[in-house]
Design a protein around this motif. Structure first.
Motif, mmCIF file in Angstrom:
data_model
loop_
_atom_site.group_PDB
_atom_site.id
_atom_site.type_symbol
_atom_site.label_atom_id
_atom_site.label_comp_id
_atom_site.label_asym_id
_atom_site.label_seq_id
_atom_site.Cartn_x
_atom_site.Cartn_y
_atom_site.Cartn_z
ATOM 1 N N ALA A 30 50.815 35.509 68.006
ATOM 2 C CA ALA A 30 49.591 35.622 66.869
ATOM 3 C C ALA A 30 48.633 36.519 67.144
ATOM 4 O O ALA A 30 47.819 37.067 66.223
ATOM 5 N N MET A 31 48.391 37.014 68.309
ATOM 6 C CA MET A 31 47.570 37.981 68.782
ATOM 7 C C MET A 31 47.919 39.419 68.339
ATOM 8 O O MET A 31 48.839 39.613 68.103
ATOM 9 N N PRO A 32 46.901 40.109 67.870
ATOM 10 C CA PRO A 32 46.926 41.448 67.163
ATOM 11 C C PRO A 32 47.705 42.291 68.153
ATOM 12 O O PRO A 32 47.302 42.326 69.466
ATOM 13 N N ILE A 33 48.641 43.081 67.725
ATOM 14 C CA ILE A 33 49.296 44.218 68.637
ATOM 15 C C ILE A 33 48.679 45.332 68.471
ATOM 16 O O ILE A 33 48.324 46.004 67.348
ATOM 17 N N ILE A 34 47.838 45.999 69.559
ATOM 18 C CA ILE A 34 47.298 47.446 69.478
ATOM 19 C C ILE A 34 48.414 48.326 70.193
ATOM 20 O O ILE A 34 48.951 48.359 71.163
ATOM 21 N N GLU A 35 48.745 49.267 69.226
ATOM 22 C CA GLU A 35 49.634 50.045 69.609
ATOM 23 C C GLU A 35 49.129 51.196 70.577
ATOM 24 O O GLU A 35 48.126 51.442 70.452
ATOM 25 N N ARG A 36 49.969 51.670 71.273
ATOM 26 C CA ARG A 36 49.598 52.624 72.306
ATOM 27 C C ARG A 36 49.222 53.927 71.652
ATOM 28 O O ARG A 36 49.771 54.219 70.695
ATOM 29 N N PRO A 37 48.219 54.695 72.176
ATOM 30 C CA PRO A 37 47.901 55.769 71.673
ATOM 31 C C PRO A 37 48.913 56.885 71.639
ATOM 32 O O PRO A 37 49.678 57.076 72.433
ATOM 33 N N ARG A 154 39.912 57.405 70.028
ATOM 34 C CA ARG A 154 38.425 57.341 69.754
ATOM 35 C C ARG A 154 37.829 57.362 68.352
ATOM 36 O O ARG A 154 38.579 57.980 67.602
ATOM 37 N N LEU A 155 36.966 56.348 68.190
ATOM 38 C CA LEU A 155 36.573 56.040 66.926
ATOM 39 C C LEU A 155 34.958 56.330 67.167
ATOM 40 O O LEU A 155 34.152 55.564 67.504
ATOM 41 N N VAL A 156 34.642 57.509 66.135
ATOM 42 C CA VAL A 156 33.292 57.796 66.439
ATOM 43 C C VAL A 156 32.448 57.661 65.187
ATOM 44 O O VAL A 156 33.086 58.008 63.917
ATOM 45 N N THR A 157 31.505 57.019 65.188
ATOM 46 C CA THR A 157 30.599 56.756 64.018
ATOM 47 C C THR A 157 29.640 57.997 63.705
ATOM 48 O O THR A 157 28.929 58.388 64.880
ATOM 49 N N ILE A 158 29.587 58.516 62.657
ATOM 50 C CA ILE A 158 28.718 59.695 62.066
ATOM 51 C C ILE A 158 27.655 59.494 61.398
ATOM 52 O O ILE A 158 28.027 59.337 60.183
ATOM 53 N N TYR A 179 28.272 62.340 72.405
ATOM 54 C CA TYR A 179 27.985 60.998 72.319
ATOM 55 C C TYR A 179 27.566 60.683 73.856
ATOM 56 O O TYR A 179 27.908 61.376 74.763
ATOM 57 N N ASP A 180 26.628 59.635 74.043
ATOM 58 C CA ASP A 180 26.281 59.059 75.275
ATOM 59 C C ASP A 180 27.233 58.201 75.828
ATOM 60 O O ASP A 180 27.587 58.214 77.158
ATOM 61 N N ILE A 181 27.606 57.079 75.236
ATOM 62 C CA ILE A 181 28.186 55.868 75.427
ATOM 63 C C ILE A 181 29.462 55.840 74.672
ATOM 64 O O ILE A 181 29.336 55.704 73.404
ATOM 65 N N MET A 182 30.542 55.494 75.312
ATOM 66 C CA MET A 182 31.869 54.845 74.517
ATOM 67 C C MET A 182 32.192 53.627 75.088
ATOM 68 O O MET A 182 32.171 53.335 76.298
ATOM 69 N N THR A 183 32.530 52.434 74.220
ATOM 70 C CA THR A 183 33.082 51.284 74.772
ATOM 71 C C THR A 183 34.435 51.306 75.424
ATOM 72 O O THR A 183 35.095 52.318 75.289
ATOM 73 N N MET A 184 34.691 50.348 75.813
ATOM 74 C CA MET A 184 36.141 50.224 76.946
ATOM 75 C C MET A 184 37.188 49.768 75.998
ATOM 76 O O MET A 184 38.293 49.483 76.240
ATOM 77 N N SER A 185 36.958 49.579 74.517
ATOM 78 C CA SER A 185 37.842 48.963 73.700
ATOM 79 C C SER A 185 39.059 49.936 73.484
ATOM 80 O O SER A 185 38.898 51.318 74.024
ATOM 81 N N MET A 186 40.092 49.463 72.659
ATOM 82 C CA MET A 186 41.043 50.570 72.259
ATOM 83 C C MET A 186 41.080 50.403 70.603
ATOM 84 O O MET A 186 41.596 49.404 70.012
#
Length: 320
Positions: A30-37, A154-158, A179-186
């Motif tokens: 049931a866990m979401p599958i995150i595809e590799r970039p 990378r998902l960047v908010t503008i 940008y200054d900081i990016m999260t460790m998420s995917m």
């Protein structure tokens, strides 16, 4: 009797373990599958150690620690601090650079490839600008947008106070973002502190009269069967030679009469002979014209490259 009780207890334990194991498997499923970039753009961060005619040699760290890049007219050469353009002649050996290029490189030592962008220099304060091409974007109610790069990492908010004309940014747009900081998420998420929207440059230039196709500043070697054909309001272009030079593996399935464009194990696009429905990753896109086979070659409408592969195409009869 004792043996019977022991057997019953053992069976109960096994059943209980099976139920727990099944629950764990169900939870995992049931866990979401995150595809590799899928890395359509790779980079090397280091210094320019050699400059030749339309070539730079970069030594540093990245996808390749040493790479020779051909710098065509379609490549961007930009200042790392403000994104302004730099003429090729102003590059110097020893310049700090982040070189962006496609995954298709030669197997030579050092490998060679085609530059997409060179971000040159070291800012006096903060990080250097980073190149990204927009794969998808989402508009928010506060006027900001979220842009996902073509590498999907990378998902960047503008925000509008950083870049006022967010409506000018579309799928396929090329940006330099800070940008200054990016999260460790995917994908990793960040908020832009500065954005430069790069001017549109055609990825593909087509000269109908001369029968030539220029891809990223380089004329493709066409066979006698790789024809250009006008069909109604569109131009039909040979799929195979263009897709292969873009770095895709072109796979023909005779049973379904389909052609898949693959990047590694991932199918990026699918065309079906005679069908106006095209596959774009996991989406379906309907175009006005269907692909066809002429002289044993698959021809697709130019809209396949613009709407499905998000490329910029310039078609004209003037001198290229």
């Amino acid at each position: 009797m004792k043996k019977l009780l022991s057997a019953i207890v053992a069976i109960a334990v096994i059943l209980n373990m099976s139920i727990v194991f099944a629950q764990e498997i169900s939870a995992i499923s049931a866990m979401p599958i995150i595809e590799r970039p899928v890395y359509n753009v790779i980079s090397t961060n280091g210094k320019i150690i050699e400059i030749n005619k339309n070539q730079v040699r970069v030594l540093g760290e990245g996808a390749y620690n040493e790479i020779v890049l051909h710098v065509q007219d379609s490549a961007y050469i930009l200042n790392a601090e403000d994104g302004t353009q730099i003429p090729f002649k102003d590059l110097k050996s020893g310049d700090t650079v982040t070189a962006y290029y496609g995954p298709k490189v030669t197997k030579s030592i050092p490998p060679q490839g085609n530059a997409i962008a060179l971000i040159v220099g070291t800012p006096n304060k903060g990080s250097a600008g980073m190149y990204m091409k927009v794969a998808n974007l989402e508009h928010n109610q506060d006027g900001s947008i979220k842009v996902l790069c073509t590498n999907s990492d990378r998902l960047v908010t503008i925000r509008p106070e950083i870049f006022a004309h967010t409506s000018d940014i579309k799928e396929g747009s090329e940006l330099v973002v800070w940008y200054d900081i990016m999260t460790m998420s995917m994908p990793g998420q960040a908020t832009a502190t500065k954005v430069v929207l790069l001017p549109v440059k055609a990825d593909i230039k087509v000269h109908i009269g001369a029968g030539t196709i220029i891809l990223n500043g380089r004329e493709l070697a066409l066979s006698e069967n790789d024809i250009l054909k006008t069909n109604g309001d569109t131009v039909m272009l040979p799929l195979g030679v263009i897709a292969e030079n873009l770095g895709y593996d072109v796979v023909w399935n005779s049973d379904t009469r389909t052609v898949d464009l693959q990047n590694g194990s991932r199918t990026m696009a699918t065309v079906t002979i005679g069908s106006k429905d095209y596959g774009k990753l996991k989406m379906a896109i309907r175009l006005d014209y269907a692909p066809e086979i002429v002289n044993g070659k698959t021809l697709v409408p130019v809209e396949f490259f613009t709407d499905v592969l998000n490329l910029k195409v310039d078609i004209n009869n003037s001198h290229i």
